[in-house]
Design an enzyme around this catalytic site. Sequence first.
Site, PDB file in Angstrom:
ATOM      1  N   LYS A  14       0.838  -1.178  -0.040  1.00 44.44           N
ATOM      2  CA  LYS A  14       0.057  -0.054   0.059  1.00 44.44           C
ATOM      3  C   LYS A  14       0.887   1.205  -0.122  1.00 44.44           C
ATOM      4  CE  LYS A  14      -2.144  -1.040   3.781  1.00 44.44           C
ATOM      5  NZ  LYS A  14      -1.637  -2.615   4.279  1.00 44.44           N
ATOM      6  N   ARG A  89      -9.466   0.744   9.237  1.00 40.16           N
ATOM      7  CA  ARG A  89      -9.165  -0.835   9.590  1.00 40.16           C
ATOM      8  C   ARG A  89     -10.190  -1.427  10.157  1.00 40.16           C
ATOM      9  NH1 ARG A  89      -3.291  -0.200   9.159  1.00 40.16           N
ATOM     10  NH2 ARG A  89      -2.169  -1.936   9.772  1.00 40.16           N
ATOM     11  N   ARG A 128      11.579  -6.463   4.400  1.00 39.49           N
ATOM     12  CA  ARG A 128      11.125  -4.945   5.098  1.00 39.49           C
ATOM     13  C   ARG A 128      11.666  -4.638   6.529  1.00 39.49           C
ATOM     14  NH1 ARG A 128       5.306  -2.224   4.985  1.00 39.49           N
ATOM     15  NH2 ARG A 128       5.192  -3.520   6.860  1.00 39.49           N
ATOM     16  N   ARG A 134      11.531  -1.063  11.766  1.00 40.89           N
ATOM     17  CA  ARG A 134      10.457  -1.210  12.453  1.00 40.89           C
ATOM     18  C   ARG A 134      10.331  -2.383  13.272  1.00 40.89           C
ATOM     19  NH1 ARG A 134       5.304  -0.301   8.519  1.00 40.89           N
ATOM     20  NH2 ARG A 134       4.566  -1.525  10.234  1.00 40.89           N
ATOM     21  N   ARG A 146      -0.535  -9.432  13.501  1.00 35.23           N
ATOM     22  CA  ARG A 146      -1.159  -8.272  12.573  1.00 35.23           C
ATOM     23  C   ARG A 146      -1.829  -8.809  11.433  1.00 35.23           C
ATOM     24  NH1 ARG A 146       4.463  -6.129  11.676  1.00 35.23           N
ATOM     25  NH2 ARG A 146       3.605  -4.813   9.719  1.00 35.23           N
TER      26      ARG A 146
HETATM   27  P1  ADP Z   1       1.355  -2.606   8.369  1.00 34.93           P
HETATM   28  O1  ADP Z   1       0.278  -2.071   7.433  1.00 34.93           O
HETATM   29  O2  ADP Z   1       2.513  -2.970   7.992  1.00 34.93           O
HETATM   30  O3  ADP Z   1       0.791  -3.378   9.568  1.00 34.93           O
HETATM   31  P2  ADP Z   1       0.994   0.301   9.308  1.00 34.93           P
HETATM   32  O4  ADP Z   1       2.035   1.217   9.380  1.00 34.93           O
HETATM   33  O5  ADP Z   1      -0.089   0.403   8.390  1.00 34.93           O
HETATM   34  O6  ADP Z   1       1.568  -1.153   9.063  1.00 34.93           O
HETATM   35  O7  ADP Z   1       0.497   0.321  10.772  1.00 34.93           O
HETATM   36  C1  ADP Z   1       1.422  -0.145  11.811  1.00 34.93           C
HETATM   37  C2  ADP Z   1       0.489  -0.295  13.116  1.00 34.93           C
HETATM   38  O8  ADP Z   1       0.128   1.019  13.475  1.00 34.93           O
HETATM   39  C3  ADP Z   1      -0.507  -1.251  13.388  1.00 34.93           C
HETATM   40  O9  ADP Z   1       0.102  -2.626  13.505  1.00 34.93           O
HETATM   41  C4  ADP Z   1      -1.627  -0.617  14.409  1.00 34.93           C
HETATM   42  O10 ADP Z   1      -0.878  -0.963  15.575  1.00 34.93           O
HETATM   43  C5  ADP Z   1      -1.380   0.925  14.203  1.00 34.93           C
HETATM   44  N1  ADP Z   1      -2.428   1.261  13.240  1.00 34.93           N
HETATM   45  C6  ADP Z   1      -2.265   1.733  11.844  1.00 34.93           C
HETATM   46  N2  ADP Z   1      -3.461   2.186  11.398  1.00 34.93           N
HETATM   47  C7  ADP Z   1      -4.242   2.119  12.389  1.00 34.93           C
HETATM   48  C8  ADP Z   1      -5.664   1.957  12.143  1.00 34.93           C
HETATM   49  N3  ADP Z   1      -6.375   2.494  11.315  1.00 34.93           N
HETATM   50  N4  ADP Z   1      -6.450   1.576  13.386  1.00 34.93           N
HETATM   51  C9  ADP Z   1      -5.863   1.036  14.554  1.00 34.93           C
HETATM   52  N5  ADP Z   1      -4.403   0.901  14.578  1.00 34.93           N
HETATM   53  C10 ADP Z   1      -3.811   1.379  13.421  1.00 34.93           C
END
Ligand code: ADP
Length: 190
Positions: A14, A89, A128, A134, A146
Amino acid sequence: MLNIVLFGPPGAGKGTQSQKLIEKYNLKHISTGDLFRKHLSEGTELGKTAQQYMDAGKLVPDAVVIGMVEDTVAQKGPHQGFIFDGFPRTVAQAETLDQLMENFNMKINGMVALEVPVEVLKERIRERGKTSGRTDDQDEAKINTRIKVYLDETLPVAKYYEQQGKFAKVNGVGSINEIFDNICQEIEKF
Ligand code: ADP
């Protein structure tokens, strides 16, 4: 105005595709993960709240996420719309986003979902993790959590848009440009 949700599991690509889409369509990128990491690095209260959830691979509570997105949408800029990445999400987040858009006299045009098999996702996230710094990308248990959270809590969001006739899916395995072209084709049908 073009407002799209780019959807898919962790590691689906994404972020990579968002960078190309923002250039092509002059959009503002709203990645909730990136925003949280920024808060974390700046040591804000919001960052401290989010950290415990992120470290565990769990979702940050809806109210925290939504407040942050609202602030970002409210900022003026030269963009022609938004690309939401990693948000919504949960179905509750999706419902609130519709309300938020309406308050700003905008709407979501549609969602594009990137489809990638779980084994490929895990491999991409591990790769990654070697360079991203991270911690959630470097721990097998966190990666698994996740993906599980995605399947249990986030996947229903696709149905939410499907029911509104605003859903398209694209194969997320292939060359970056090929996937990009397929996403653009779908966006142009919205
Ligand atoms: P990835 O898609 O690789 O899991 P992101 O950078 O999108 O990584 O998200 C990292 C973390 O941030 C998630 O595991 C969650 O803890 C938090 N997070 C991100 N976006 C949301 C959201 N919309 N709602 C709740 N938690 C979120």
